[in-house]
Design a protein around this motif. Sequence first.
Motif, mmCIF file in Angstrom:
data_model
loop_
_atom_site.group_PDB
_atom_site.id
_atom_site.type_symbol
_atom_site.label_atom_id
_atom_site.label_comp_id
_atom_site.label_asym_id
_atom_site.label_seq_id
_atom_site.Cartn_x
_atom_site.Cartn_y
_atom_site.Cartn_z
ATOM 1 N N VAL A 78 -0.980 -72.599 29.633
ATOM 2 C CA VAL A 78 -2.248 -72.121 30.194
ATOM 3 C C VAL A 78 -3.412 -72.806 29.479
ATOM 4 C CG1 VAL A 78 -2.306 -70.134 28.615
ATOM 5 C CG2 VAL A 78 -3.639 -70.076 30.739
ATOM 6 N N MET A 79 -4.421 -73.165 30.241
ATOM 7 C CA MET A 79 -5.621 -73.767 29.682
ATOM 8 C C MET A 79 -6.522 -72.651 29.148
ATOM 9 S SD MET A 79 -8.227 -76.473 31.536
ATOM 10 C CE MET A 79 -9.043 -75.274 32.612
ATOM 11 N N VAL A 80 -6.935 -72.758 27.896
ATOM 12 C CA VAL A 80 -7.707 -71.676 27.285
ATOM 13 C C VAL A 80 -8.920 -72.189 26.509
ATOM 14 C CG1 VAL A 80 -5.704 -70.145 27.040
ATOM 15 C CG2 VAL A 80 -6.313 -71.672 25.161
ATOM 16 N N ARG A 81 -9.949 -71.336 26.492
ATOM 17 C CA ARG A 81 -11.069 -71.479 25.569
ATOM 18 C C ARG A 81 -10.788 -70.571 24.377
ATOM 19 N NH1 ARG A 81 -15.669 -73.416 28.628
ATOM 20 N NH2 ARG A 81 -15.249 -73.373 30.866
ATOM 21 N N GLY A 82 -11.715 -70.501 23.441
ATOM 22 C CA GLY A 82 -11.525 -69.654 22.277
ATOM 23 C C GLY A 82 -11.361 -68.189 22.628
ATOM 24 N N CYS A 83 -12.188 -67.687 23.552
ATOM 25 C CA CYS A 83 -12.122 -66.271 23.925
ATOM 26 C C CYS A 83 -10.804 -65.944 24.619
ATOM 27 C CB CYS A 83 -13.306 -65.892 24.802
ATOM 28 S SG CYS A 83 -13.510 -66.903 26.291
ATOM 29 N N GLU A 84 -10.293 -66.885 25.403
ATOM 30 C CA GLU A 84 -9.034 -66.648 26.117
ATOM 31 C C GLU A 84 -7.854 -66.648 25.151
ATOM 32 O OE1 GLU A 84 -10.504 -68.645 30.329
ATOM 33 O OE2 GLU A 84 -9.926 -69.908 28.640
ATOM 34 N N LEU A 113 -22.857 -73.887 25.841
ATOM 35 C CA LEU A 113 -22.215 -72.677 26.346
ATOM 36 C C LEU A 113 -22.018 -71.665 25.224
ATOM 37 C CD1 LEU A 113 -20.891 -71.156 28.664
ATOM 38 C CD2 LEU A 113 -18.760 -72.351 28.155
ATOM 39 N N ALA A 114 -21.637 -72.152 24.042
ATOM 40 C CA ALA A 114 -21.430 -71.256 22.905
ATOM 41 C C ALA A 114 -22.711 -70.514 22.560
ATOM 42 C CB ALA A 114 -20.942 -72.053 21.699
ATOM 43 N N GLU A 115 -23.835 -71.220 22.594
ATOM 44 C CA GLU A 115 -25.119 -70.593 22.280
ATOM 45 C C GLU A 115 -25.515 -69.593 23.357
ATOM 46 O OE1 GLU A 115 -29.717 -71.896 21.160
ATOM 47 O OE2 GLU A 115 -28.200 -73.417 21.593
ATOM 48 N N ARG A 116 -25.248 -69.949 24.618
ATOM 49 C CA ARG A 116 -25.595 -69.063 25.721
ATOM 50 C C ARG A 116 -24.798 -67.761 25.666
ATOM 51 N NH1 ARG A 116 -24.743 -72.057 30.919
ATOM 52 N NH2 ARG A 116 -22.815 -70.905 31.244
ATOM 53 N N CYS A 117 -23.539 -67.865 25.262
ATOM 54 C CA CYS A 117 -22.664 -66.692 25.206
ATOM 55 C C CYS A 117 -22.838 -65.903 23.914
ATOM 56 C CB CYS A 117 -21.204 -67.111 25.339
ATOM 57 S SG CYS A 117 -20.754 -67.745 26.962
ATOM 58 N N LEU A 120 -18.953 -66.107 18.597
ATOM 59 C CA LEU A 120 -18.760 -66.339 17.179
ATOM 60 C C LEU A 120 -17.695 -67.396 16.906
ATOM 61 C CD1 LEU A 120 -18.811 -62.649 15.911
ATOM 62 C CD2 LEU A 120 -20.578 -64.373 15.571
ATOM 63 N N LYS A 121 -16.832 -67.625 17.878
ATOM 64 C CA LYS A 121 -15.761 -68.604 17.690
ATOM 65 C C LYS A 121 -15.442 -69.245 19.037
ATOM 66 C CE LYS A 121 -11.133 -69.142 15.754
ATOM 67 N NZ LYS A 121 -9.892 -68.441 15.338
ATOM 68 N N PRO A 122 -16.232 -70.219 19.497
ATOM 69 C CA PRO A 122 -16.067 -70.810 20.834
ATOM 70 C C PRO A 122 -15.044 -71.942 20.882
ATOM 71 C CG PRO A 122 -18.002 -71.727 19.791
ATOM 72 C CD PRO A 122 -17.439 -70.725 18.823
ATOM 73 N N TYR A 123 -13.933 -71.750 20.223
ATOM 74 C CA TYR A 123 -12.884 -72.773 20.212
ATOM 75 C C TYR A 123 -11.559 -72.126 19.814
ATOM 76 C CZ TYR A 123 -14.462 -72.464 15.362
ATOM 77 O OH TYR A 123 -14.854 -71.990 14.143
ATOM 78 N N PRO A 124 -10.436 -72.686 20.272
ATOM 79 C CA PRO A 124 -9.117 -72.197 19.859
ATOM 80 C C PRO A 124 -8.795 -72.696 18.454
ATOM 81 C CG PRO A 124 -9.013 -73.492 21.892
ATOM 82 C CD PRO A 124 -10.338 -73.726 21.294
ATOM 83 N N PRO A 133 -17.802 -76.831 17.875
ATOM 84 C CA PRO A 133 -19.253 -76.880 17.685
ATOM 85 C C PRO A 133 -19.720 -76.053 16.506
ATOM 86 C CG PRO A 133 -18.736 -75.341 19.414
ATOM 87 C CD PRO A 133 -17.417 -75.948 18.984
ATOM 88 N N GLU A 134 -20.838 -76.453 15.930
ATOM 89 C CA GLU A 134 -21.502 -75.615 14.939
ATOM 90 C C GLU A 134 -22.111 -74.428 15.679
ATOM 91 O OE1 GLU A 134 -21.773 -75.971 11.654
ATOM 92 O OE2 GLU A 134 -20.628 -77.849 11.523
ATOM 93 N N VAL A 135 -21.859 -73.235 15.198
ATOM 94 C CA VAL A 135 -22.345 -72.045 15.886
ATOM 95 C C VAL A 135 -23.444 -71.392 15.054
ATOM 96 C CG1 VAL A 135 -21.706 -69.878 16.980
ATOM 97 C CG2 VAL A 135 -20.042 -71.719 16.826
ATOM 98 N N PRO A 136 -24.709 -71.571 15.426
ATOM 99 C CA PRO A 136 -25.804 -70.957 14.670
ATOM 100 C C PRO A 136 -25.875 -69.461 14.943
ATOM 101 C CG PRO A 136 -26.661 -72.010 16.642
ATOM 102 C CD PRO A 136 -25.179 -72.328 16.598
ATOM 103 N N PRO A 137 -26.520 -68.694 14.067
ATOM 104 C CA PRO A 137 -26.713 -67.257 14.334
ATOM 105 C C PRO A 137 -27.397 -67.062 15.683
ATOM 106 C CG PRO A 137 -27.358 -67.804 12.106
ATOM 107 C CD PRO A 137 -27.124 -69.109 12.801
ATOM 108 N N SER A 138 -26.929 -66.097 16.442
ATOM 109 C CA SER A 138 -27.457 -65.894 17.786
ATOM 110 C C SER A 138 -27.982 -64.482 17.951
ATOM 111 C CB SER A 138 -26.362 -66.163 18.831
ATOM 112 O OG SER A 138 -26.780 -65.762 20.112
#
Length: 273
Positions: A78-84, A113-117, A120-124, A133-138
């Motif tokens: 299955v194809m997944v993003r971090g959340c999946e 997309l990570a910033e829009r969502c 905290l962890k937009p990757y598997p 990606p670097e994930v800044p505080p949102s």
Amino acid sequence: MKDQIVAYAKKWLEDGRGAGFLALKKDGRHVRPHLFTDPAELDALSLGDEHGVGTERYPLVKILMRLHHRHPTENFAVMVRGCEERALQKLAQASQIALHRIQTVGFCCPGELAERCGCLKPYPEDPVAGTKPEVPPSSKVVTATPRNFVRDMGFLKEQFERCIKCYGCRNVCPVCFCKECTLEEDTFVPRTGTSLPPPNPEFLLTRAVHMVGYCVYCGLCEEACPADIPLRTVYKMVANIINESQGAWIQGVPERGRPPADESERDEKSATG
């Protein structure tokens, strides 16, 4: 990224390692979930970004769980993003799937997309494609504590009252698996024959509490909500209020502690129920 995923999936299918690869397929102008069984089909694979980053998303994990239940001896990819990936981990903890029969083909969400969502962890853990990606505080990562409890409860009450009880959030949720749903009881949605059920703010409150320790903040519920309720924010606020007394807990991030005590009991009950 697409080329890397296609190459990986082709080899996986050609090696006969499973019954199919669940991903997104471009079909004319549309994108839809598809179980790829023929490697030649993979040229039509889509990342769901034909019309912009993250515009085409489906509950692939929920579809995979149904496939897994119907074909319990088969292996699937299955194809997944971090959340999946986090959703798969949660389902495995609840004995809803067997991870040894699932091959994840992960890719990193782009920073936009990570910033829009507010993820905290937009990757598997081990992505096949993409760069973490670097994930800044949102601002989307909401903090709700007793210090601002009155303000937050006012906001939450307003959202609870907007809910029209369509079950869209529940139906699309990748970690919703209970065989009997409390929200279908007459207490929440009376069978009155009216076009819309009467106001009942406890409906959405009950679901928000139910999702503590389960929600992976994929945002599919928010995209499905016809009332435009910011469900990711609602779930995070309720979780933070509850976890204030039980310790911080973020699904899929083990170093952030343990889930609320009653969650393990619910897992056991659901698995045996």
